[in-house]
Scaffold this motif. Sequence first.
Motif, PDB file in Angstrom:
ATOM      1  N   ARG A   1      -1.718   3.514 -14.138  1.00 31.27           N
ATOM      2  CA  ARG A   1      -1.807   2.163 -13.598  1.00 31.27           C
ATOM      3  C   ARG A   1      -0.672   2.017 -12.586  1.00 31.27           C
ATOM      4  NH1 ARG A   1      -2.841   4.165 -18.789  1.00 31.27           N
ATOM      5  NH2 ARG A   1      -3.304   2.519 -20.290  1.00 31.27           N
ATOM      6  N   THR A   2      -1.019   1.795 -11.331  1.00 31.15           N
ATOM      7  CA  THR A   2       0.002   1.749 -10.285  1.00 31.15           C
ATOM      8  C   THR A   2      -0.170   0.471  -9.479  1.00 31.15           C
ATOM      9  OG1 THR A   2      -1.399   3.065  -8.820  1.00 31.15           O
ATOM     10  CG2 THR A   2       0.259   4.234 -10.075  1.00 31.15           C
ATOM     11  N   THR A   3       0.204  -0.653 -10.067  1.00 30.71           N
ATOM     12  CA  THR A   3       0.179  -1.891  -9.310  1.00 30.71           C
ATOM     13  C   THR A   3       1.213  -1.804  -8.192  1.00 30.71           C
ATOM     14  OG1 THR A   3       1.765  -2.890 -10.828  1.00 30.71           O
ATOM     15  CG2 THR A   3      -0.579  -3.252 -11.287  1.00 30.71           C
ATOM     16  N   VAL A   4       0.965  -2.558  -7.133  1.00 32.20           N
ATOM     17  CA  VAL A   4       1.865  -2.519  -5.981  1.00 32.20           C
ATOM     18  C   VAL A   4       2.349  -3.925  -5.668  1.00 32.20           C
ATOM     19  CG1 VAL A   4       0.903  -0.424  -4.993  1.00 32.20           C
ATOM     20  CG2 VAL A   4      -0.101  -2.624  -4.371  1.00 32.20           C
ATOM     21  N   SER A   5       3.593  -4.026  -5.261  1.00 34.64           N
ATOM     22  CA  SER A   5       4.170  -5.296  -4.857  1.00 34.64           C
ATOM     23  C   SER A   5       4.320  -5.299  -3.344  1.00 34.64           C
ATOM     24  CB  SER A   5       5.529  -5.510  -5.522  1.00 34.64           C
ATOM     25  OG  SER A   5       6.088  -6.745  -5.123  1.00 34.64           O
ATOM     26  N   GLY A   6       3.677  -6.281  -2.698  1.00 31.51           N
ATOM     27  CA  GLY A   6       3.699  -6.368  -1.243  1.00 31.51           C
ATOM     28  C   GLY A   6       2.349  -6.821  -0.734  1.00 31.51           C
ATOM     29  N   ASN A   7       2.296  -7.245   0.509  1.00 31.43           N
ATOM     30  CA  ASN A   7       1.039  -7.711   1.099  1.00 31.43           C
ATOM     31  C   ASN A   7       0.428  -6.638   1.989  1.00 31.43           C
ATOM     32  OD1 ASN A   7       2.432  -7.849   3.612  1.00 31.43           O
ATOM     33  ND2 ASN A   7       3.076  -9.945   3.186  1.00 31.43           N
ATOM     34  N   ASN A   8      -0.673  -6.994   2.653  1.00 26.87           N
ATOM     35  CA  ASN A   8      -1.385  -5.997   3.449  1.00 26.87           C
ATOM     36  C   ASN A   8      -0.551  -5.493   4.635  1.00 26.87           C
ATOM     37  OD1 ASN A   8      -1.934  -8.768   4.387  1.00 26.87           O
ATOM     38  ND2 ASN A   8      -3.191  -7.817   5.954  1.00 26.87           N
ATOM     39  N   LYS A   9       0.301  -6.358   5.201  1.00 27.72           N
ATOM     40  CA  LYS A   9       1.164  -5.922   6.301  1.00 27.72           C
ATOM     41  C   LYS A   9       2.163  -4.876   5.804  1.00 27.72           C
ATOM     42  CE  LYS A   9      -0.668  -8.694   9.310  1.00 27.72           C
ATOM     43  NZ  LYS A   9      -1.532  -8.152  10.397  1.00 27.72           N
ATOM     44  N   MET A  10       2.679  -5.095   4.608  1.00 29.85           N
ATOM     45  CA  MET A  10       3.605  -4.127   4.021  1.00 29.85           C
ATOM     46  C   MET A  10       2.876  -2.838   3.663  1.00 29.85           C
ATOM     47  SD  MET A  10       5.782  -6.795   1.679  1.00 29.85           S
ATOM     48  CE  MET A  10       6.987  -5.609   1.070  1.00 29.85           C
ATOM     49  N   ALA A  11       1.620  -2.956   3.243  1.00 29.91           N
ATOM     50  CA  ALA A  11       0.826  -1.759   2.966  1.00 29.91           C
ATOM     51  C   ALA A  11       0.631  -0.939   4.240  1.00 29.91           C
ATOM     52  CB  ALA A  11      -0.521  -2.146   2.372  1.00 29.91           C
ATOM     53  N   GLU A  12       0.334  -1.616   5.341  1.00 31.80           N
ATOM     54  CA  GLU A  12       0.133  -0.920   6.614  1.00 31.80           C
ATOM     55  C   GLU A  12       1.406  -0.212   7.061  1.00 31.80           C
ATOM     56  OE1 GLU A  12      -1.197  -4.074   9.119  1.00 31.80           O
ATOM     57  OE2 GLU A  12      -3.107  -4.303   8.060  1.00 31.80           O
ATOM     58  N   ALA A  13       2.555  -0.835   6.784  1.00 30.31           N
ATOM     59  CA  ALA A  13       3.841  -0.268   7.199  1.00 30.31           C
ATOM     60  C   ALA A  13       4.426   0.702   6.182  1.00 30.31           C
ATOM     61  CB  ALA A  13       4.832  -1.401   7.464  1.00 30.31           C
TER      62      ALA A  13
ATOM     63  N   ARG B   1       0.986  -3.252 -15.225  1.00 33.03           N
ATOM     64  CA  ARG B   1       0.177  -4.463 -15.027  1.00 33.03           C
ATOM     65  C   ARG B   1       1.005  -5.711 -15.346  1.00 33.03           C
ATOM     66  NH1 ARG B   1      -4.211  -1.864 -12.533  1.00 33.03           N
ATOM     67  NH2 ARG B   1      -5.360  -0.601 -14.031  1.00 33.03           N
ATOM     68  N   LEU B   2       1.740  -5.658 -16.448  1.00 34.12           N
ATOM     69  CA  LEU B   2       2.534  -6.824 -16.842  1.00 34.12           C
ATOM     70  C   LEU B   2       3.663  -7.075 -15.848  1.00 34.12           C
ATOM     71  CD1 LEU B   2       3.044  -9.078 -18.849  1.00 34.12           C
ATOM     72  CD2 LEU B   2       4.396  -7.467 -20.217  1.00 34.12           C
ATOM     73  N   MET B   3       4.300  -6.022 -15.366  1.00 31.50           N
ATOM     74  CA  MET B   3       5.384  -6.199 -14.406  1.00 31.50           C
ATOM     75  C   MET B   3       4.868  -6.852 -13.132  1.00 31.50           C
ATOM     76  SD  MET B   3       8.689  -5.644 -14.238  1.00 31.50           S
ATOM     77  CE  MET B   3       9.279  -6.926 -13.134  1.00 31.50           C
ATOM     78  N   LYS B   4       3.680  -6.484 -12.694  1.00 36.08           N
ATOM     79  CA  LYS B   4       3.100  -7.111 -11.497  1.00 36.08           C
ATOM     80  C   LYS B   4       2.895  -8.607 -11.731  1.00 36.08           C
ATOM     81  CE  LYS B   4       1.061  -7.646  -7.507  1.00 36.08           C
ATOM     82  NZ  LYS B   4      -0.172  -6.963  -7.122  1.00 36.08           N
ATOM     83  N   LEU B   5       2.443  -8.988 -12.921  1.00 35.29           N
ATOM     84  CA  LEU B   5       2.268 -10.406 -13.225  1.00 35.29           C
ATOM     85  C   LEU B   5       3.606 -11.136 -13.261  1.00 35.29           C
ATOM     86  CD1 LEU B   5      -0.534 -10.297 -15.962  1.00 35.29           C
ATOM     87  CD2 LEU B   5      -0.767 -10.539 -13.478  1.00 35.29           C
TER      88      LEU B   5
ATOM     89  N   MET C   1      -4.083 -16.292  -5.364  1.00 37.32           N
ATOM     90  CA  MET C   1      -2.976 -16.664  -6.239  1.00 37.32           C
ATOM     91  C   MET C   1      -3.475 -17.363  -7.492  1.00 37.32           C
ATOM     92  SD  MET C   1       0.202 -16.387  -6.841  1.00 37.32           S
ATOM     93  CE  MET C   1       1.141 -16.034  -5.335  1.00 37.32           C
ATOM     94  N   VAL C   2      -4.531 -18.162  -7.365  1.00 35.83           N
ATOM     95  CA  VAL C   2      -5.131 -18.794  -8.543  1.00 35.83           C
ATOM     96  C   VAL C   2      -5.600 -17.722  -9.531  1.00 35.83           C
ATOM     97  CG1 VAL C   2      -7.165 -20.074  -9.338  1.00 35.83           C
ATOM     98  CG2 VAL C   2      -5.775 -20.978  -7.464  1.00 35.83           C
ATOM     99  N   LYS C   3      -6.241 -16.693  -9.017  1.00 37.91           N
ATOM    100  CA  LYS C   3      -6.680 -15.596  -9.887  1.00 37.91           C
ATOM    101  C   LYS C   3      -5.498 -14.969 -10.621  1.00 37.91           C
ATOM    102  CE  LYS C   3      -7.378 -10.766  -9.783  1.00 37.91           C
ATOM    103  NZ  LYS C   3      -6.841  -9.601  -9.059  1.00 37.91           N
ATOM    104  N   ASP C   4      -4.414 -14.728  -9.889  1.00 39.92           N
ATOM    105  CA  ASP C   4      -3.249 -14.109 -10.518  1.00 39.92           C
ATOM    106  C   ASP C   4      -2.571 -15.051 -11.512  1.00 39.92           C
ATOM    107  OD1 ASP C   4      -3.839 -11.950  -8.978  1.00 39.92           O
ATOM    108  OD2 ASP C   4      -1.913 -11.856  -7.947  1.00 39.92           O
ATOM    109  N   LEU C   5      -2.509 -16.332 -11.176  1.00 40.31           N
ATOM    110  CA  LEU C   5      -1.917 -17.288 -12.107  1.00 40.31           C
ATOM    111  C   LEU C   5      -2.726 -17.387 -13.395  1.00 40.31           C
ATOM    112  CD1 LEU C   5      -0.802 -20.056  -9.606  1.00 40.31           C
ATOM    113  CD2 LEU C   5       0.699 -18.770 -11.130  1.00 40.31           C
TER     114      LEU C   5
END
Length: 289
Positions: free
Chosen positions: A114-126, A164-168, A233-237
């Motif tokens: 399980r490899t959740t990632v922290s960052g948005n799509n711009k950060m993914a591109e970079a 998964r929990l750390m991402k939450l 964000m609603v989904k994540d909350l």
Amino acid sequence: MRLHFIGVGKMGLPMALHLRAGGADLSVSDNDSTRRALAAEQGLSVASDTALVLQQADGVFSSLPHDAALLKVAEQVATHARSGSFWVDTSTVSLTASAQAAQICTGVGIECVRTTVSGNNKMAEAAQLTVLASGPRTTYDRVLPLLQRWGPNQFYLGDAEQARLMKLVINLMIAQTSAMLGEALTLGRKGGLDWHDMWRVMGASAVASPIVKAKSAQLSERDFSATFTVNQMVKDLDLILGAASENQVPLPQTALTRQLMDAARAHGDADADYAAIIKATERSAGLPT
């Protein structure tokens, strides 16, 4: 190494491109024809027969929108991928669905990281994502050179659902930061402070966290175009509050933030950036938005 990537959305596509740039023999698939076309435009090989490429792959990656998609892909991987191969999933999903998906695959000899990632799509591109990983340590060590293609920081957190929990946990803090900004900026604006001045001062103050700095250029111009939407964000909350309920952890502030996201949606901001919660607070104070 032969890899297959399932789900080339805004996050999945740049992650797949980085794997390909690292020398992987990579194919991709997605249920959305628009995303498949975009992947092909970027030079990726789009699989016409997912079952066949899963049989041939040394490993499978995925970036998926919700629990149901994760469990569907788990069944695909368990049915078609080879025993001894691995599955690396990067989705933000519930702990329960994640554990169930892993059980489906490990039961047929496929190891799941399980490899959740922290960052948005711009950060993914970079290639500036932070990778949070859990699962079998030996498999994590095997895939670590691939994960390093996505950003400078990788953290191994345990052998089960810790990633998964750390991402939450992180997303709880991001959501709460937006709620905090809503209250602070509304107080300042209602009291007569200039919007741009507030952002300039915050950026040079003790509260200038990386997320505040990242948002300042866009929000100082009242640009609420989305990097991560209110709906997302609603989904994540909802996942956060679900995990809290399972662990008997009261999160009253987070529950209120979830309600404020609904207020933003009710005013037509469902597809705006999650920072549109600021506008919901402004409306409650009688300010124009």
